[in-house]
Design a protein around this motif. Structure first.
Motif, PDB file in Angstrom:
ATOM      1  N   GLN A  85       0.846  -1.202   0.000  1.00 31.03           N
ATOM      2  CA  GLN A  85       0.000   0.000   0.000  1.00 31.03           C
ATOM      3  C   GLN A  85       0.879   1.249   0.000  1.00 31.03           C
ATOM      4  O   GLN A  85       0.629   2.208  -0.735  1.00 31.03           O
ATOM      5  CB  GLN A  85      -0.932  -0.005   1.220  1.00 31.03           C
ATOM      6  CG  GLN A  85      -2.012  -1.052   1.138  1.00 31.03           C
ATOM      7  CD  GLN A  85      -2.754  -1.244   2.455  1.00 31.03           C
ATOM      8  OE1 GLN A  85      -2.289  -0.833   3.514  1.00 31.03           O
ATOM      9  NE2 GLN A  85      -3.902  -1.877   2.378  1.00 31.03           N
ATOM     10  N   PHE A  86       1.917   1.218   0.825  1.00 32.34           N
ATOM     11  CA  PHE A  86       2.877   2.316   0.875  1.00 32.34           C
ATOM     12  C   PHE A  86       3.490   2.543  -0.511  1.00 32.34           C
ATOM     13  O   PHE A  86       3.560   3.672  -1.001  1.00 32.34           O
ATOM     14  CB  PHE A  86       3.963   1.993   1.909  1.00 32.34           C
ATOM     15  CG  PHE A  86       5.130   2.930   1.904  1.00 32.34           C
ATOM     16  CD1 PHE A  86       5.118   4.066   2.696  1.00 32.34           C
ATOM     17  CD2 PHE A  86       6.244   2.675   1.113  1.00 32.34           C
ATOM     18  CE1 PHE A  86       6.196   4.941   2.690  1.00 32.34           C
ATOM     19  CE2 PHE A  86       7.324   3.539   1.106  1.00 32.34           C
ATOM     20  CZ  PHE A  86       7.303   4.686   1.900  1.00 32.34           C
TER      21      PHE A  86
ATOM     22  N   ILE B 243      12.990  -1.530   0.299  1.00 28.82           N
ATOM     23  CA  ILE B 243      12.093  -0.382   0.135  1.00 28.82           C
ATOM     24  C   ILE B 243      12.723   0.886   0.712  1.00 28.82           C
ATOM     25  O   ILE B 243      12.619   1.965   0.124  1.00 28.82           O
ATOM     26  CB  ILE B 243      10.715  -0.658   0.773  1.00 28.82           C
ATOM     27  CG1 ILE B 243      10.037  -1.829   0.060  1.00 28.82           C
ATOM     28  CG2 ILE B 243       9.836   0.589   0.739  1.00 28.82           C
ATOM     29  CD1 ILE B 243       8.747  -2.301   0.711  1.00 28.82           C
ATOM     30  N   SER B 244      13.407   0.767   1.842  1.00 29.04           N
ATOM     31  CA  SER B 244      14.012   1.946   2.486  1.00 29.04           C
ATOM     32  C   SER B 244      15.117   2.567   1.643  1.00 29.04           C
ATOM     33  O   SER B 244      15.420   3.750   1.781  1.00 29.04           O
ATOM     34  CB  SER B 244      14.574   1.573   3.854  1.00 29.04           C
ATOM     35  OG  SER B 244      13.514   1.262   4.730  1.00 29.04           O
ATOM     36  N   ARG B 245      15.724   1.792   0.753  1.00 28.48           N
ATOM     37  CA  ARG B 245      16.757   2.347  -0.126  1.00 28.48           C
ATOM     38  C   ARG B 245      16.149   3.320  -1.130  1.00 28.48           C
ATOM     39  O   ARG B 245      16.793   4.284  -1.544  1.00 28.48           O
ATOM     40  CB  ARG B 245      17.487   1.244  -0.885  1.00 28.48           C
ATOM     41  CG  ARG B 245      18.331   0.366  -0.007  1.00 28.48           C
ATOM     42  CD  ARG B 245      19.127  -0.611  -0.836  1.00 28.48           C
ATOM     43  NE  ARG B 245      19.499  -1.763  -0.038  1.00 28.48           N
ATOM     44  CZ  ARG B 245      19.830  -2.932  -0.512  1.00 28.48           C
ATOM     45  NH1 ARG B 245      19.818  -3.126  -1.820  1.00 28.48           N
ATOM     46  NH2 ARG B 245      20.156  -3.914   0.276  1.00 28.48           N
TER      47      ARG B 245
ATOM     48  N   LEU C 160       5.447   3.444   8.033  1.00 25.68           N
ATOM     49  CA  LEU C 160       4.744   2.159   8.088  1.00 25.68           C
ATOM     50  C   LEU C 160       3.755   2.035   9.254  1.00 25.68           C
ATOM     51  O   LEU C 160       2.639   1.564   9.048  1.00 25.68           O
ATOM     52  CB  LEU C 160       5.730   0.990   8.084  1.00 25.68           C
ATOM     53  CG  LEU C 160       5.087  -0.374   7.822  1.00 25.68           C
ATOM     54  CD1 LEU C 160       4.506  -0.440   6.409  1.00 25.68           C
ATOM     55  CD2 LEU C 160       6.089  -1.484   8.041  1.00 25.68           C
ATOM     56  N   PRO C 161       4.085   2.489  10.467  1.00 27.14           N
ATOM     57  CA  PRO C 161       3.098   2.370  11.554  1.00 27.14           C
ATOM     58  C   PRO C 161       1.776   3.065  11.244  1.00 27.14           C
ATOM     59  O   PRO C 161       0.704   2.563  11.609  1.00 27.14           O
ATOM     60  CB  PRO C 161       3.802   3.021  12.752  1.00 27.14           C
ATOM     61  CG  PRO C 161       5.259   2.848  12.461  1.00 27.14           C
ATOM     62  CD  PRO C 161       5.374   2.986  10.960  1.00 27.14           C
ATOM     63  N   ARG C 162       1.820   4.181  10.557  1.00 28.47           N
ATOM     64  CA  ARG C 162       0.590   4.880  10.184  1.00 28.47           C
ATOM     65  C   ARG C 162      -0.225   4.029   9.219  1.00 28.47           C
ATOM     66  O   ARG C 162      -1.456   3.933   9.337  1.00 28.47           O
ATOM     67  CB  ARG C 162       0.939   6.234   9.548  1.00 28.47           C
ATOM     68  CG  ARG C 162      -0.269   7.083   9.212  1.00 28.47           C
ATOM     69  CD  ARG C 162       0.149   8.492   8.822  1.00 28.47           C
ATOM     70  NE  ARG C 162       1.021   8.552   7.666  1.00 28.47           N
ATOM     71  CZ  ARG C 162       0.585   8.549   6.406  1.00 28.47           C
ATOM     72  NH1 ARG C 162      -0.701   8.493   6.144  1.00 28.47           N
ATOM     73  NH2 ARG C 162       1.439   8.620   5.408  1.00 28.47           N
ATOM     74  N   TYR C 163       0.437   3.375   8.286  1.00 32.53           N
ATOM     75  CA  TYR C 163      -0.262   2.485   7.348  1.00 32.53           C
ATOM     76  C   TYR C 163      -0.843   1.271   8.081  1.00 32.53           C
ATOM     77  O   TYR C 163      -1.941   0.826   7.795  1.00 32.53           O
ATOM     78  CB  TYR C 163       0.687   2.025   6.237  1.00 32.53           C
ATOM     79  CG  TYR C 163       0.849   3.039   5.136  1.00 32.53           C
ATOM     80  CD1 TYR C 163       0.151   2.917   3.944  1.00 32.53           C
ATOM     81  CD2 TYR C 163       1.696   4.131   5.281  1.00 32.53           C
ATOM     82  CE1 TYR C 163       0.295   3.842   2.922  1.00 32.53           C
ATOM     83  CE2 TYR C 163       1.839   5.065   4.270  1.00 32.53           C
ATOM     84  CZ  TYR C 163       1.132   4.920   3.091  1.00 32.53           C
ATOM     85  OH  TYR C 163       1.263   5.841   2.080  1.00 32.53           O
ATOM     86  N   LEU C 164      -0.069   0.732   9.025  1.00 32.42           N
ATOM     87  CA  LEU C 164      -0.544  -0.437   9.786  1.00 32.42           C
ATOM     88  C   LEU C 164      -1.755  -0.105  10.641  1.00 32.42           C
ATOM     89  O   LEU C 164      -2.592  -0.974  10.895  1.00 32.42           O
ATOM     90  CB  LEU C 164       0.576  -0.991  10.661  1.00 32.42           C
ATOM     91  CG  LEU C 164       1.666  -1.759   9.941  1.00 32.42           C
ATOM     92  CD1 LEU C 164       2.870  -1.948  10.853  1.00 32.42           C
ATOM     93  CD2 LEU C 164       1.171  -3.091   9.424  1.00 32.42           C
TER      94      LEU C 164
END
Length: 94
Positions: free
Chosen positions: A56-57, A76-78, A87-91
């Motif tokens: 989703q991110f 992904i972080s690269r 990610l916590p907001r998406y979770l």
């Protein structure tokens, strides 16, 4: 639509991900170490939920065709340095 299916129980865990947006469909092979899942979700979400949320991110930032076909979740972080911070907001979304 994002469909996540676990295909390997080792470490790293392995997943097949199907992404359908509009008329397009892409398939991805993703790996994620168990420790990475624990760190990213603080142990409160399944690995499948973590992978789904990561997609989703990604889809909020690029078209599905631009997402790598094979990768480890840490990659992904690269490309998007804000991934682990966001990610916590998406979770937390239902």
């Amino acid at each position: 639509m994002i469909k996540v299916e676990r295909t390997g129980e080792g470490d790293p865990l392995e997943f097949e991900v199907i992404v359908r947006v509009g008329n397009g469909e892409t398939r991805h092979h993703v790996t994620m170490a168990r420790e990475t899942c624990e760190r990213l979700t603080k142990g409160t979400h399944t690995p499948e939920r973590c992978i789904e949320t990561a997609f989703q991110f990604l889809l909020d930032r690029e078209p599905q065709e631009s997402i790598l076909r094979r990768f480890d979740i840490t990659v992904i972080s690269r490309y998007f340095s804000e991934f682990e911070r966001e990610l916590p907001r998406y979770l937390s979304r239902s």
